[in-house]
Scaffold this motif. Structure first.
Motif, mmCIF file in Angstrom:
data_model
loop_
_atom_site.group_PDB
_atom_site.id
_atom_site.type_symbol
_atom_site.label_atom_id
_atom_site.label_comp_id
_atom_site.label_asym_id
_atom_site.label_seq_id
_atom_site.Cartn_x
_atom_site.Cartn_y
_atom_site.Cartn_z
ATOM 1 N N ARG A 45 0.824 -1.214 0.000
ATOM 2 C CA ARG A 45 0.000 0.000 0.000
ATOM 3 C C ARG A 45 0.857 1.262 0.000
ATOM 4 N N SER A 46 2.036 1.180 0.560
ATOM 5 C CA SER A 46 2.962 2.313 0.498
ATOM 6 C C SER A 46 3.469 2.511 -0.924
ATOM 7 N N MET A 47 3.720 1.409 -1.631
ATOM 8 C CA MET A 47 4.140 1.496 -3.034
ATOM 9 C C MET A 47 3.046 2.098 -3.902
ATOM 10 N N GLY A 62 11.567 6.596 -10.178
ATOM 11 C CA GLY A 62 11.969 7.944 -9.791
ATOM 12 C C GLY A 62 10.835 8.832 -9.302
ATOM 13 N N TYR A 63 9.597 8.335 -9.355
ATOM 14 C CA TYR A 63 8.431 9.130 -8.939
ATOM 15 C C TYR A 63 7.964 8.716 -7.537
ATOM 16 N N ASN A 64 7.508 9.700 -6.802
ATOM 17 C CA ASN A 64 6.974 9.471 -5.466
ATOM 18 C C ASN A 64 5.494 9.096 -5.569
ATOM 19 N N ARG A 69 1.175 10.374 -7.740
ATOM 20 C CA ARG A 69 0.449 9.112 -7.702
ATOM 21 C C ARG A 69 -0.125 8.722 -9.066
ATOM 22 N N THR A 70 -0.701 9.673 -9.793
ATOM 23 C CA THR A 70 -1.275 9.365 -11.100
ATOM 24 C C THR A 70 -0.212 8.801 -12.037
ATOM 25 N N LYS A 71 0.965 9.431 -12.028
ATOM 26 C CA LYS A 71 2.062 8.977 -12.881
ATOM 27 C C LYS A 71 2.520 7.582 -12.473
#
Length: 212
Positions: A45-47, A62-64, A69-71
């Motif tokens: 769920r963190s991922m 490389g995205y948080n 989140r959408t990306k």
């Protein structure tokens, strides 16, 4: 593709994830194991960006997953252990997935057929009213049709009969190149031939991480 650094997540005084560090790279096929309460679900769920960490971070390409989140979700497919209580008909669900995520509807139907799931005669039925096995087959078909770089399966074979399991394994082997496959499972023997890495968690920590 996935970099988890010093990840800590608490719920009140309970530490669910305790300073987790690991990476998942292309062509990793991972069995994530551990007793109930080990932290497996919290890690997933963190991922997916459901939980905000108390310390550390998760990066997906490389995205948080919190701020981007959408990306992040564009490149992840997730099949939960318990299918969500979706009230849409199969036709409405497939159209929604196709419109929102750009997934080819014909490809969903193709993978469903490969899983021995007859969708065409059931398009007007509510997803909610399908059997557990039918729900699981449809969610697997969607996950494969999405062509994600990262696919997460939580107890993927729980509702599948032996023939459906064989079809599932075959389709995964045909579609595993250049992906991260992550299986959350209590039954290693069911995914043993598919994985090349075994991670065992206990009390919020990674206690073993082995290549096989």
């Amino acid at each position: 593709m996935v970099k988890i650094s010093n990840l800590t997540k608490k719920f009140g005084s309970h530490v669910s994830l305790d300073n987790i560090n690991c990476e998942f790279k292309k062509n990793d096929s991972i069995a994530l194991m551990g007793a109930n309460g080990a932290g497996k679900t919290t890690l997933i769920r963190s991922m997916l960006g459901y939980y905000h960490p108390d310390a550390g971070e998760v990066l997906i390409d490389g995205y948080n997953p919190i701020t981007d989140r959408t990306k992040v979700l564009e490149n992840i497919s997730f099949v939960p252990q318990l299918p969500p209580p979706i009230k849409l008909s199969i036709d409405e669900l497939i159209n929604y997935i196709s419109t929102s995520s750009g997934v080819d509807k014909d490809l969903i139907l193709n993978y469903a057929n490969e899983m021995q799931l007859d969708l065409k005669s059931n398009m007007s039925k509510s997803f909610f009213k399908l059997s557990g096995g039918m729900k699981q087959k449809l969610l697997i078909a969607i996950s494969l049709a999405k062509k994600s770089d990262i696919i997460i399966y939580d107890e993927p074979t729980a509702n599948l009969d032996p023939k459906a399991r064989d079809d599932f394994y075959r389709l995964l082997k045909e579609n595993e190149q250049n992906k991260v496959l992550l299986f959350v499972t209590h039954r290693l023997e069911e995914v043993q031939e598919l994985v090349n890495r075994q991670i065992y968690m206990d009390l919020g920590k990674v206690v073993s991480d082995e290549r096989v």
